[in-house]
Design a protein around this motif. Structure first.
Motif, PDB file in Angstrom:
ATOM      1  N   ALA A 163      47.155 -44.313 -83.361  1.00  0.00           N
ATOM      2  CA  ALA A 163      46.180 -43.375 -82.803  1.00  0.00           C
ATOM      3  C   ALA A 163      46.474 -43.081 -81.343  1.00  0.00           C
ATOM      4  O   ALA A 163      46.330 -41.943 -80.881  1.00  0.00           O
ATOM      5  N   ALA A 164      46.892 -44.101 -80.591  1.00  0.00           N
ATOM      6  CA  ALA A 164      47.236 -43.886 -79.185  1.00  0.00           C
ATOM      7  C   ALA A 164      48.421 -42.932 -79.046  1.00  0.00           C
ATOM      8  O   ALA A 164      48.496 -42.164 -78.074  1.00  0.00           O
ATOM      9  N   ALA A 196      57.761 -51.221 -74.597  1.00  0.00           N
ATOM     10  CA  ALA A 196      57.362 -50.289 -73.544  1.00  0.00           C
ATOM     11  C   ALA A 196      56.710 -49.053 -74.136  1.00  0.00           C
ATOM     12  O   ALA A 196      57.143 -48.533 -75.163  1.00  0.00           O
ATOM     13  N   LEU A 197      55.655 -48.585 -73.477  1.00  0.00           N
ATOM     14  CA  LEU A 197      54.974 -47.340 -73.813  1.00  0.00           C
ATOM     15  C   LEU A 197      54.974 -46.470 -72.572  1.00  0.00           C
ATOM     16  O   LEU A 197      54.480 -46.886 -71.523  1.00  0.00           O
ATOM     17  N   ASP A 198      55.539 -45.274 -72.692  1.00  0.00           N
ATOM     18  CA  ASP A 198      55.661 -44.362 -71.553  1.00  0.00           C
ATOM     19  C   ASP A 198      56.365 -45.036 -70.382  1.00  0.00           C
ATOM     20  O   ASP A 198      56.034 -44.820 -69.208  1.00  0.00           O
ATOM     21  N   GLY A 199      57.327 -45.889 -70.701  1.00  0.00           N
ATOM     22  CA  GLY A 199      58.107 -46.551 -69.669  1.00  0.00           C
ATOM     23  C   GLY A 199      57.472 -47.793 -69.088  1.00  0.00           C
ATOM     24  O   GLY A 199      58.100 -48.480 -68.270  1.00  0.00           O
ATOM     25  N   GLN A 200      56.238 -48.124 -69.478  1.00  0.00           N
ATOM     26  CA  GLN A 200      55.547 -49.293 -68.948  1.00  0.00           C
ATOM     27  C   GLN A 200      55.541 -50.400 -69.989  1.00  0.00           C
ATOM     28  O   GLN A 200      55.194 -50.177 -71.145  1.00  0.00           O
ATOM     29  N   ALA A 201      55.917 -51.595 -69.572  1.00  0.00           N
ATOM     30  CA  ALA A 201      55.960 -52.727 -70.489  1.00  0.00           C
ATOM     31  C   ALA A 201      54.551 -53.160 -70.867  1.00  0.00           C
ATOM     32  O   ALA A 201      53.645 -53.207 -70.025  1.00  0.00           O
ATOM     33  N   ILE A 202      54.357 -53.457 -72.142  1.00  0.00           N
ATOM     34  CA  ILE A 202      53.088 -53.970 -72.648  1.00  0.00           C
ATOM     35  C   ILE A 202      53.248 -55.473 -72.845  1.00  0.00           C
ATOM     36  O   ILE A 202      54.131 -55.913 -73.581  1.00  0.00           O
ATOM     37  N   ARG A 244      53.546 -63.771 -78.072  1.00  0.00           N
ATOM     38  CA  ARG A 244      54.170 -64.067 -79.369  1.00  0.00           C
ATOM     39  C   ARG A 244      54.166 -62.836 -80.274  1.00  0.00           C
ATOM     40  O   ARG A 244      53.861 -62.897 -81.462  1.00  0.00           O
ATOM     41  N   GLY A 245      54.466 -61.696 -79.667  1.00  0.00           N
ATOM     42  CA  GLY A 245      54.545 -60.450 -80.412  1.00  0.00           C
ATOM     43  C   GLY A 245      53.217 -59.767 -80.623  1.00  0.00           C
ATOM     44  O   GLY A 245      53.159 -58.751 -81.312  1.00  0.00           O
ATOM     45  N   ARG A 246      52.135 -60.300 -80.038  1.00  0.00           N
ATOM     46  CA  ARG A 246      50.812 -59.724 -80.237  1.00  0.00           C
ATOM     47  C   ARG A 246      50.178 -59.357 -78.898  1.00  0.00           C
ATOM     48  O   ARG A 246      50.464 -59.977 -77.867  1.00  0.00           O
ATOM     49  N   LEU A 247      49.291 -58.373 -78.952  1.00  0.00           N
ATOM     50  CA  LEU A 247      48.580 -57.911 -77.765  1.00  0.00           C
ATOM     51  C   LEU A 247      47.161 -58.469 -77.779  1.00  0.00           C
ATOM     52  O   LEU A 247      46.480 -58.438 -78.806  1.00  0.00           O
ATOM     53  N   ARG A 248      46.715 -58.960 -76.628  1.00  0.00           N
ATOM     54  CA  ARG A 248      45.342 -59.444 -76.521  1.00  0.00           C
ATOM     55  C   ARG A 248      44.398 -58.254 -76.334  1.00  0.00           C
ATOM     56  O   ARG A 248      44.496 -57.534 -75.347  1.00  0.00           O
ATOM     57  N   PRO A 249      43.465 -58.033 -77.238  1.00  0.00           N
ATOM     58  CA  PRO A 249      42.480 -56.966 -77.017  1.00  0.00           C
ATOM     59  C   PRO A 249      41.570 -57.321 -75.850  1.00  0.00           C
ATOM     60  O   PRO A 249      41.066 -58.435 -75.763  1.00  0.00           O
ATOM     61  N   HIS A 250      41.375 -56.364 -74.946  1.00  0.00           N
ATOM     62  CA  HIS A 250      40.509 -56.596 -73.784  1.00  0.00           C
ATOM     63  C   HIS A 250      39.091 -56.185 -74.170  1.00  0.00           C
ATOM     64  O   HIS A 250      38.674 -55.046 -73.965  1.00  0.00           O
ATOM     65  N   ASP A 268      41.568 -48.876 -76.674  1.00  0.00           N
ATOM     66  CA  ASP A 268      41.190 -48.806 -75.269  1.00  0.00           C
ATOM     67  C   ASP A 268      42.140 -49.627 -74.407  1.00  0.00           C
ATOM     68  O   ASP A 268      42.544 -49.204 -73.316  1.00  0.00           O
ATOM     69  N   THR A 269      42.507 -50.798 -74.880  1.00  0.00           N
ATOM     70  CA  THR A 269      43.433 -51.652 -74.134  1.00  0.00           C
ATOM     71  C   THR A 269      44.771 -50.955 -73.933  1.00  0.00           C
ATOM     72  O   THR A 269      45.369 -51.006 -72.843  1.00  0.00           O
ATOM     73  N   ILE A 270      45.252 -50.275 -74.971  1.00  0.00           N
ATOM     74  CA  ILE A 270      46.538 -49.581 -74.877  1.00  0.00           C
ATOM     75  C   ILE A 270      46.434 -48.359 -73.969  1.00  0.00           C
ATOM     76  O   ILE A 270      47.279 -48.144 -73.084  1.00  0.00           O
ATOM     77  N   GLN A 271      45.410 -47.561 -74.159  1.00  0.00           N
ATOM     78  CA  GLN A 271      45.309 -46.312 -73.400  1.00  0.00           C
ATOM     79  C   GLN A 271      44.973 -46.544 -71.932  1.00  0.00           C
ATOM     80  O   GLN A 271      45.458 -45.822 -71.060  1.00  0.00           O
TER      81      GLN A 271
END
Length: 336
Positions: A163-164, A182-188, A192-198, A273-276
């Motif tokens: 969706a993002a 990286a998304l739009d050149g910025q590292a996420i 351990r391969g997972r993103l922490r939801p804020h 939201d965390t990604i965007q």
């Protein structure tokens, strides 16, 4: 209200979802994501599937939900049988259009053996797909969510990432740079391969705008009758809209840090939201973490000394009364 009597109980006819997409399209959102799997054709109302597919083609970029899973039985024969059923409907070929053009590390995209897909005309009309699988920690709480899943030697996005990106047209925005995603050149930052939801709070606190679907459909009916809608479609302009259920009876509930019964779509919204916003949760550098661990005992020790120390030289402390006729100092808002 116009649609309440017609829709009845869930699942609703696909024509209602077609109307939803058409109304959202009037508001020109950036993208729409469904946290609902439309896995079977509507046999009783095939024209409803056609209307829904047509709305997906002409409407805003819409990401359809998919669910990746293990074989129905623990055998290679069962997996081969299920894959054969998918191939027969040519849906796997449609799914491959939405494979990511990257080769992530194996730990970033857990491989799955089978997949539940939308009905063929709906999958063909979608702008992208996103996995709506659940990935809780051992205690059942959702703290880390993958952005990618693996299937058939390819990587696919989860719903929040798809969706993002606004569907497959946004895939060029992502890249693997060394050991970073990286998304739009910025590292996420991944754990351990997972993103922490804020998490911004619980669903009951409404950290994101929530609009009931029946309000959207009612506005669609009002516009169709030439009346001014109660809901202005402009509220969706330049927004990413997620469609899902918050009803406890549907059973799509997850455990978060604020509540054990958060709607599943709220988890996807938090990840989106965390990604965007790029407001990522990161680990403290190791020296800073050690400094905090050492500082807390020191502060606790000083506080204890202050409370138990000898203040006999100061009147009014350590049980000594203020001298008769003296004025007790008033606390000051500013001290030096």
């Amino acid at each position: 209200r116009l649609y309440q009597d017609e829709l009845g109980r869930w699942p609703w006819p696909r024509s209602a979802h077609a109307a939803l997409i058409e109304l959202l399209g009037l508001g020109e959102p950036r993208a729409v994501g469904f946290d609902v799997l439309f896995g079977e054709p509507d046999i009783a109302r095939p024209e409803a599937d056609s209307a829904f597919a047509a709305a997906l083609v002409s409407g805003p970029p819409t990401v359809s939900a998919v669910v990746f899973d293990e074989p129905g039985a623990d055998s290679a024969a069962a997996s081969a049988f299920e894959r054969a059923l998918l191939d027969r409907g040519e849906r796997l070929a449609l799914l491959r259009r939405f494979a990511l053009p990257i080769e992530p590390p194996a730990a970033w995209a857990r491989p799955y053996a089978t997949v539940d897909l939308p009905a063929e005309p709906l999958l063909a009309a979608s702008a992208g797909v996103g996995a709506i699988n659940r990935f809780p920690d051992a205690d059942g709480v959702e703290r880390r969510e993958p952005l990618l899943v693996g299937f058939g030697g390819r990587a696919y996005p989860t719903l929040a990432l798809a969706a993002a990106l606004g569907g497959a047209t946004g895939y060029p925005r992502i890249a693997i740079r060394g050991d970073a995603f990286a998304l739009d050149g910025q590292a996420i930052p991944l754990d351990r391969g997972r993103l922490r939801p804020h998490w911004r709070g619980s669903y009951s606190a409404r950290p994101y705008p929530v609009i009931p679907v029946h309000d959207v459909l009612n506005a669609y009916g009002q516009i169709a009758l030439g009346a001014d809608p109660d809901l202005d479609p402009a509220v969706f302009r330049d927004r990413t809209v997620l469609v899902g259920s918050s009803a406890t009876g549907v059973g799509d509930l997850v455990a978060g840090p604020f509540s054990a019964t958060e709607p599943g779509v709220f988890l996807h919204a938090t990840m989106l939201d965390t990604i965007q916003s790029r407001d990522f949760l990161r680990d403290l550098p190791r020296p800073a973490a050690w400094a905090i661990l050492l500082l807390v005992p020191v502060l606790a020790g000083r506080l204890r000394m202050t409370r138990s120390g000898d203040h006999s030289l100061e009147p009014g402390r350590a049980g000594r009364p203020w001298p008769q006729g003296s004025t007790r100092p008033r606390p000051s808002a500013c001290t030096r």
